[in-house]
Design an enzyme around this catalytic site. Structure first.
Site, PDB file in Angstrom:
ATOM      1  N   GLU A  18       0.764  -1.303  -0.110  1.00 30.44           N
ATOM      2  CA  GLU A  18       0.104   0.196  -0.110  1.00 30.44           C
ATOM      3  C   GLU A  18       0.807   1.245   0.121  1.00 30.44           C
ATOM      4  OE1 GLU A  18      -3.904  -1.823   2.329  1.00 30.44           O
ATOM      5  OE2 GLU A  18      -2.297  -1.238   3.370  1.00 30.44           O
ATOM      6  N   ASP A 205     -11.777  -7.195  -2.755  1.00 34.60           N
ATOM      7  CA  ASP A 205     -12.609  -8.262  -2.493  1.00 34.60           C
ATOM      8  C   ASP A 205     -14.129  -7.856  -1.845  1.00 34.60           C
ATOM      9  OD1 ASP A 205     -10.647  -8.023   0.292  1.00 34.60           O
ATOM     10  OD2 ASP A 205     -12.938  -8.550   0.716  1.00 34.60           O
TER      11      ASP A 205
HETATM   12  N1  ADE Z   1      -8.894  -5.422   3.777  1.00 32.88           N
HETATM   13  C1  ADE Z   1      -9.029  -5.792   2.476  1.00 32.88           C
HETATM   14  N2  ADE Z   1     -10.170  -6.654   2.497  1.00 32.88           N
HETATM   15  C2  ADE Z   1     -10.604  -6.793   3.568  1.00 32.88           C
HETATM   16  C3  ADE Z   1     -11.775  -7.563   4.326  1.00 32.88           C
HETATM   17  N3  ADE Z   1     -12.491  -8.298   3.470  1.00 32.88           N
HETATM   18  N4  ADE Z   1     -11.809  -7.306   5.717  1.00 32.88           N
HETATM   19  C4  ADE Z   1     -11.098  -6.400   6.693  1.00 32.88           C
HETATM   20  N5  ADE Z   1     -10.074  -5.942   5.848  1.00 32.88           N
HETATM   21  C5  ADE Z   1      -9.905  -6.180   4.687  1.00 32.88           C
END
Ligand code: ADE
Length: 239
Positions: A18, A205
Site C-alpha cells: 500500500e 474483495d
Molecule cells: N482489507 C481488504 N479486504 C478486507 C476484508 N475483507 N476485511 C477486512 N479488511 C480488509
C-alpha cells in the site's frame, strides 16, 4: 490550502504493497526508525509528506498516527489502502472516500452504550474532513476515471471480514460501504489531536466467502490504484 497554512501530510498504509509506490515516487529527505516502523519524510507531487507502513490492525495504526503527529507535526492525516466491499455499487478496483468511519467491533452495550460507541466519545462515528474528501474525489476522477468512486462510511475492526453473515450485519447495522482494519483507529487519534483526516480505500474483495480467493488476487492491483490516487491527492493538497 497551503496559502494560509502549510500542509504536512501524514500518509499511512498498513502493508508494504500500500505504500511502496508512494515511497518510490517521493523525494525522500530523511528517514526515521521508531519501534518497527520506518517513517519517510520528503515531498510527494510537491506536497510535504511523511509516509509510513503501520502494520495491520487498529493498534498499529493508532501508534503510527500518534507518532506522525508527535515526531513530525503532520497537519493532516490520510489512510490509504485496500478494503472489502460491503456495497452493491462497489466492485473490485472501485474506490470509497470516507465521509466518516466507525469501529464495527466496539461493544460496550452491556453498560448501556449504543453498539460501536466508545464511552469517551459522543457518537459512534468519526467525521472526515470535508475539504480533504472533496480533493480525494477530485483525485479519483482525474487518475482513476475507470473506477466508480463513492463517498461513504468506512467500518474498521480487527477482523478480516469474509463471511456473508458478518458482512451483512456490518452493512445493515452501520450502512458502511467497506470494511478494513485501520481507518477508525487513525480517525480516532486524529480527532483526539484535532488533526483533519480522510480515508481512501480501493476495493480488493467483497468481504464474503469469495474474499479468501479475491483478496490475494487483487490486493496489489487495488493497492496501486489507491497509491496513484494518493499521488494526485498530494498534488491537490499542495496547491
Ligand atoms: N482489507 C481488504 N479486504 C478486507 C476484508 N475483507 N476485511 C477486512 N479488511 C480488509
Amino acid at each position: 490550502m497551503s496559502a494560509d497554512k502549510s500542509v504536512k501530510l501524514g500518509i499511512i498504509g498498513a502493508m508494504d504493497v500500500e505504500v511502496e509506490l508512494l515511497k518510490e515516487s517521493m523525494e525522500v529527505t530523511s528517514t526515521l526508525e521508531r519501534s518497527v516502523t520506518t517513517f519517510y519524510e520528503g515531498t510527494l507531487s510537491g506536497c510535504e509528506v511523511v509516509v509510513a507502513k503501520c502494520g495491520i490492525g487498529k493498534v498499529n495504526a493508532a501508534a503510527c498516527a500518534q507518532s506522525m503527529i508527535d515526531l513530525f507535526g503532520v497537519t493532516h492525516l490520510v489512510n490509504t489502502g485496500v478494503a472489502g466491499s460491503l456495497a452493491e455499487e462497489l466492485g473490485i478496483g472501485d474506490i470509497l472516500v470516507s465521509e466518516d468511519v466507525v469501529h464495527h467491533d466496539v461493544d460496550v452495550t452491556a453498560l448501556g452504550f449504543e453498539p460501536c460507541r466508545l464511552p469517551d466519545f459522543p457518537k459512534v462515528n468519526f467525521v472526515a474532513d470535508a475539504d480533504m474528501c472533496t480533493k480525494l474525489v477530485q483525485a479519483c476522477e482525474a487518475v482513476a476515471p475507470q473506477a466508480t468512486c463513492v463517498r461513504g462510511r468506512v467500518a474498521s475492526g480487527d477482523q478480516f471480514v469474509s463471511g456473508a453473515e458478518q458482512r451483512s450485519s456490518i452493512r445493515s447495522a452501520l450502512g458502511a460501504g467497506c470494511a478494513e482494519m485501520e481507518g477508525a483507529a487513525i480517525a480516532q487519534v486524529a480527532t483526539l489531536n484535532e488533526v483533519p483526516f480522510v480515508i481512501l480505500r480501493a476495493i480488493s474483495d467483497h468481504a464474503d466467502g469469495s474474499a479468501v480467493d479475491d483478496y490475494p488476487a487483487f490486493e496489489r492491483s487495488s493497492a496501486q490504484i489507491a497509491a496513484r490516487v494518493m499521488q494526485e491527492f498530494a498534488r491537490l493538497m499542495a496547491e
